[in-house]
Design a protein around this motif. Structure first.
Motif, mmCIF file in Angstrom:
data_model
loop_
_atom_site.group_PDB
_atom_site.id
_atom_site.type_symbol
_atom_site.label_atom_id
_atom_site.label_comp_id
_atom_site.label_asym_id
_atom_site.label_seq_id
_atom_site.Cartn_x
_atom_site.Cartn_y
_atom_site.Cartn_z
ATOM 1 N N SER A 70 0.926 -1.241 -0.068
ATOM 2 C CA SER A 70 0.227 0.150 -0.098
ATOM 3 C C SER A 70 0.927 1.300 -0.074
ATOM 4 N N VAL A 71 1.855 1.398 0.803
ATOM 5 C CA VAL A 71 2.769 2.352 1.090
ATOM 6 C C VAL A 71 3.441 2.558 -0.329
ATOM 7 N N SER A 72 3.891 1.476 -1.023
ATOM 8 C CA SER A 72 4.654 1.506 -2.311
ATOM 9 C C SER A 72 3.773 2.001 -3.409
ATOM 10 N N ILE A 73 2.459 1.864 -3.397
ATOM 11 C CA ILE A 73 1.667 2.297 -4.216
ATOM 12 C C ILE A 73 1.464 3.950 -4.155
ATOM 13 N N ALA A 74 1.406 4.126 -2.835
ATOM 14 C CA ALA A 74 1.273 5.733 -2.543
ATOM 15 C C ALA A 74 2.588 6.550 -2.950
ATOM 16 N N PHE A 75 3.836 5.723 -2.478
ATOM 17 C CA PHE A 75 5.170 6.315 -3.246
ATOM 18 C C PHE A 75 5.310 6.475 -4.505
ATOM 19 N N PHE A 76 4.793 5.556 -5.371
ATOM 20 C CA PHE A 76 4.905 5.406 -6.676
ATOM 21 C C PHE A 76 3.949 6.597 -7.401
ATOM 22 N N GLN A 77 2.869 6.800 -6.902
ATOM 23 C CA GLN A 77 1.774 7.803 -7.332
ATOM 24 C C GLN A 77 2.743 9.262 -7.061
ATOM 25 N N GLN A 78 3.157 9.334 -6.006
ATOM 26 C CA GLN A 78 3.895 10.489 -5.653
ATOM 27 C C GLN A 78 4.934 10.891 -6.558
ATOM 28 N N LYS A 79 5.812 10.017 -6.791
ATOM 29 C CA LYS A 79 6.900 10.032 -7.663
ATOM 30 C C LYS A 79 6.559 10.266 -9.013
ATOM 31 N N THR A 80 5.380 9.708 -9.613
ATOM 32 C CA THR A 80 5.240 9.725 -10.988
ATOM 33 C C THR A 80 4.185 10.630 -11.567
ATOM 34 N N GLY A 81 3.275 11.071 -10.536
ATOM 35 C CA GLY A 81 2.275 11.955 -10.728
ATOM 36 C C GLY A 81 1.083 11.106 -11.429
ATOM 37 N N THR A 82 0.795 9.976 -10.822
ATOM 38 C CA THR A 82 -0.289 9.157 -11.541
ATOM 39 C C THR A 82 -1.201 8.863 -10.484
ATOM 40 N N ARG A 83 -2.514 8.519 -10.887
ATOM 41 C CA ARG A 83 -3.467 8.305 -9.946
ATOM 42 C C ARG A 83 -3.990 6.952 -10.100
ATOM 43 N N LEU A 84 -3.742 5.896 -9.290
ATOM 44 C CA LEU A 84 -4.365 4.593 -9.186
ATOM 45 C C LEU A 84 -5.539 4.195 -8.221
ATOM 46 N N VAL A 85 -6.193 3.287 -8.608
ATOM 47 C CA VAL A 85 -7.040 2.820 -7.647
ATOM 48 C C VAL A 85 -6.527 1.441 -6.914
ATOM 49 N N THR A 86 -6.466 1.547 -5.428
ATOM 50 C CA THR A 86 -5.895 0.634 -4.910
ATOM 51 C C THR A 86 -7.070 -0.479 -4.574
#
Length: 324
Positions: A163-179
């Motif tokens: 979950s934290v990796s998904i948040a980190f990825f979105q922060q780094k890439t400017g993407t928005r994912l549905v977890t």
């Protein structure tokens, strides 16, 4: 007679110092309980059993692995927090149970203050993987595809680290994912292979069989170096997402107040176990990389744990993540 109080005080001090130096020499005199806060058969449990079996050689006493599950690891960890600080009840866990949960949940113990770090064990990087039908050919194309489809792509999460990796990825890439939360990595991987979800940040040890079978696509390993058992997968630095390091690591802790010399003896037993070629081979067979010798000391582990808290807790807070 006038010198008696001074002599008595000196005798007491000498007795106390001798008792302190003797504590590690006599320790342990009975079996040690190693509490795993997850079910049997998972990565933390397997690592614990492999290392514990070898630690008994140096310590001369068996280490009994006990699985105390529930609460995303918090029940087992909390039990050790309340245990007697004598070295006979230890906690083995990972950065989910012993670090990230502190920012995700309201706990009745303090992750950093109520435990004494003993030793780090292994680290297992994640791999950015997707369903095999996803059109992106490499990580840069994947990020571009995700940016073009905000709030549409689904990412499977099987615990705090994911979950934290998904948040980190979105922060780094400017993407928005549905977890999409899962109770374990296995059902999440099944849905990824079946195309029900789009991507995962999965442990290398979990993902490699599906990658080698061609059931899912691998884009990058979240570490500074390529993996020996999958040299064809580039690192995140090479793939265009520099600094996106996210690994699941394991360690051992004792309750706060455990005598320092007992901690040192336990740390030495871990070091001896990890230096055993058979133990090292067994850990690598299940995708776990032992911490290097220069990072295994008590002080190094404590510094590493603090650095991880300084890195991940602000990410969790910024993403407003809460425990599931």
């Amino acid at each position: 007679m006038h010198n008696l109080p001074k002599f008595a005080g000196a005798a007491v001090a000498l007795a106390l110092s001798m008792a302190g130096s003797a504590s590690a020499q006599s320790f342990p005199t009975r079996p040690i309980t190693l509490v795993v806060p997850y079910p049997a058969g998972g990565p933390t449990d397997v690592v614990g059993r492999v290392v514990a079996e070898r630690m008994r050689v140096m310590l001369g006493q068996p280490l009994i692995v006990e699985n105390v599950t529930g609460g995303s690891g918090n029940i087992g960890v909390g039990r050790v927090a309340r245990a007697a600080p004598d070295g006979y009840t230890l906690s083995i866990g990972n950065n989910g149970s012993h670090l990230l949960n502190a920012a995700l949940y309201t706990l009745n113990f303090d992750i950093l203050k109520d435990f004494a770090p003993v030793a780090p064990l292994t680290s297992n990087p994640q791999i950015v993987v997707t369903r095999k039908t996803l059109p992106a050919g490499d990580l840069k194309e994947l990020v571009a595809w995700l940016r073009a489809n905000p709030d549409k792509a689904t990412a499977g999460s099987a615990g705090a680290v994911a979950s934290v990796s998904i948040a980190f990825f979105q922060q780094k890439t400017g993407t928005r994912l549905v977890t999409v939360p899962y109770r374990g990595a296995a059902p999440a991987a099944q849905d990824l292979m079946g195309g029900q979800i789009d991507l995962m940040f999965d442990q290398a040890s979990n993902a490699m069989p599906q990658i080698h079978a061609g059931a899912i696509k691998a884009y990058a390993v979240t570490a500074k170096a390529r993996m020996p058992n999958a040299p064809e997968i580039p690192t995140v630095d090479e793939a265009g997402l520099p600094g996106f390091y996210a690994a699941l690591w394991q360690g051992i802790w004792a309750p706060k107040g455990t005598p320092a010399d007992v901690i040192v003896k336990l740390n030495a037993a871990v070091g001896e176990a990890l230096a055993d070629p058979k133990v090292e081979q067994r850990l690598r067979e299940i995708g776990q990389e032992p911490f290097p010798p220069d990072q295994r000391s008590v002080a190094a582990f404590a510094a590493f744990e603090q650095a991880e808290a300084d890195k991940w807790w602000p990410i969790i807070k910024a993403a407003n993540l809460k425990g599931e």
